[in-house]
Design a protein around this motif. Structure first.
Motif, mmCIF file in Angstrom:
data_model
loop_
_atom_site.group_PDB
_atom_site.id
_atom_site.type_symbol
_atom_site.label_atom_id
_atom_site.label_comp_id
_atom_site.label_asym_id
_atom_site.label_seq_id
_atom_site.Cartn_x
_atom_site.Cartn_y
_atom_site.Cartn_z
ATOM 1 N N ALA A 13 -9.411 -1.129 -38.025
ATOM 2 C CA ALA A 13 -8.324 -0.329 -38.593
ATOM 3 C C ALA A 13 -8.060 0.849 -37.661
ATOM 4 N N GLY A 14 -6.808 1.077 -37.358
ATOM 5 C CA GLY A 14 -6.427 2.183 -36.483
ATOM 6 C C GLY A 14 -6.335 1.817 -35.016
ATOM 7 N N ASP A 15 -6.757 0.595 -34.636
ATOM 8 C CA ASP A 15 -6.699 0.188 -33.235
ATOM 9 C C ASP A 15 -5.272 0.193 -32.691
ATOM 10 N N GLY A 16 -4.299 -0.207 -33.481
ATOM 11 C CA GLY A 16 -2.913 -0.249 -33.016
ATOM 12 C C GLY A 16 -2.454 1.105 -32.508
ATOM 13 N N GLU A 17 -2.726 2.133 -33.263
ATOM 14 C CA GLU A 17 -2.351 3.492 -32.853
ATOM 15 C C GLU A 17 -3.254 3.984 -31.732
ATOM 16 N N ARG A 18 -4.537 3.732 -31.852
ATOM 17 C CA ARG A 18 -5.503 4.209 -30.845
ATOM 18 C C ARG A 18 -5.229 3.612 -29.468
ATOM 19 N N PHE A 19 -4.876 2.327 -29.428
ATOM 20 C CA PHE A 19 -4.641 1.634 -28.163
ATOM 21 C C PHE A 19 -3.160 1.299 -27.982
ATOM 22 N N ARG A 20 -2.307 2.255 -28.356
ATOM 23 C CA ARG A 20 -0.855 2.103 -28.193
ATOM 24 C C ARG A 20 -0.495 2.163 -26.711
ATOM 25 N N GLY A 21 0.728 1.814 -26.407
ATOM 26 C CA GLY A 21 1.186 1.809 -25.026
ATOM 27 C C GLY A 21 1.134 3.177 -24.371
ATOM 28 N N ARG A 22 0.468 3.229 -23.234
ATOM 29 C CA ARG A 22 0.373 4.466 -22.449
ATOM 30 C C ARG A 22 0.494 4.125 -20.969
ATOM 31 N N GLY A 23 0.889 5.128 -20.200
ATOM 32 C CA GLY A 23 0.938 4.982 -18.757
ATOM 33 C C GLY A 23 2.226 4.349 -18.269
ATOM 34 N N PHE A 24 2.266 4.090 -16.979
ATOM 35 C CA PHE A 24 3.480 3.570 -16.351
ATOM 36 C C PHE A 24 3.845 2.175 -16.836
ATOM 37 N N ILE A 25 2.862 1.367 -17.176
ATOM 38 C CA ILE A 25 3.158 0.004 -17.638
ATOM 39 C C ILE A 25 3.013 -0.139 -19.142
ATOM 40 N N GLN A 26 2.698 0.959 -19.836
ATOM 41 C CA GLN A 26 2.486 0.918 -21.276
ATOM 42 C C GLN A 26 1.360 -0.043 -21.646
ATOM 43 N N LEU A 27 0.187 0.222 -21.092
ATOM 44 C CA LEU A 27 -1.009 -0.549 -21.425
ATOM 45 C C LEU A 27 -1.194 -0.517 -22.937
ATOM 46 N N THR A 28 -1.362 -1.679 -23.556
ATOM 47 C CA THR A 28 -1.404 -1.784 -25.005
ATOM 48 C C THR A 28 -2.515 -2.718 -25.450
ATOM 49 N N GLY A 29 -3.220 -2.341 -26.513
ATOM 50 C CA GLY A 29 -4.212 -3.209 -27.138
ATOM 51 C C GLY A 29 -5.628 -2.976 -26.641
ATOM 52 N N ARG A 30 -6.570 -3.085 -27.575
ATOM 53 C CA ARG A 30 -7.987 -2.868 -27.271
ATOM 54 C C ARG A 30 -8.461 -3.745 -26.106
ATOM 55 N N ASP A 31 -8.071 -5.027 -26.091
ATOM 56 C CA ASP A 31 -8.536 -5.921 -25.024
ATOM 57 C C ASP A 31 -8.044 -5.479 -23.644
#
Length: 108
Positions: A13-31
């Protein structure tokens, strides 16, 4: 969990927000954060906000290009093929295609 969330490796729970898109390529997701962490030796799992720092975002973008994009694309002028490796939904493809044509004009 919905399938899209599972594909990204968001299992808590909360992974979606915690691992949201960031950076130049919008890295997304715990994996993806885990893979980038392991490849770059940066703990993005404990501190995902590091992915938004320009120096780290640049390292992630280069790593992602060489590990995830380049091996699956034969024609780098094909903006659809390149974009699919980053964003399978092709969000913003028209803009990317126009930008690529603009860049080509000045690269030759």
């Amino acid at each position: 969990f919905p399938v899209t969330i599972q594909i990204l490796g968001n299992v808590k729970a909360g992974d979606g927000e915690r691992f949201r898109g960031r950076g130049f390529i919008q890295l997304t997701g715990r994996d993806n954060y885990r893979a980038a962490s392991q490849a770059l030796g940066i703990d993005l799992i404990k501190n995902p906000d590091l992915a938004a720092r320009p120096d780290v975002a640049a390292e992630i973008a280069i790593w992602y290009w060489f590990e995830r994009v380049r091996p699956g694309v034969m024609d780098f002028a094909n903006t659809v093929a390149v974009t699919k490796r980053i964003n399978p939904a092709l969000a913003g493809i028209e803009d990317r295609h126009e930008n690529f044509k603009y860049y080509l004009k000045y690269m030759r």
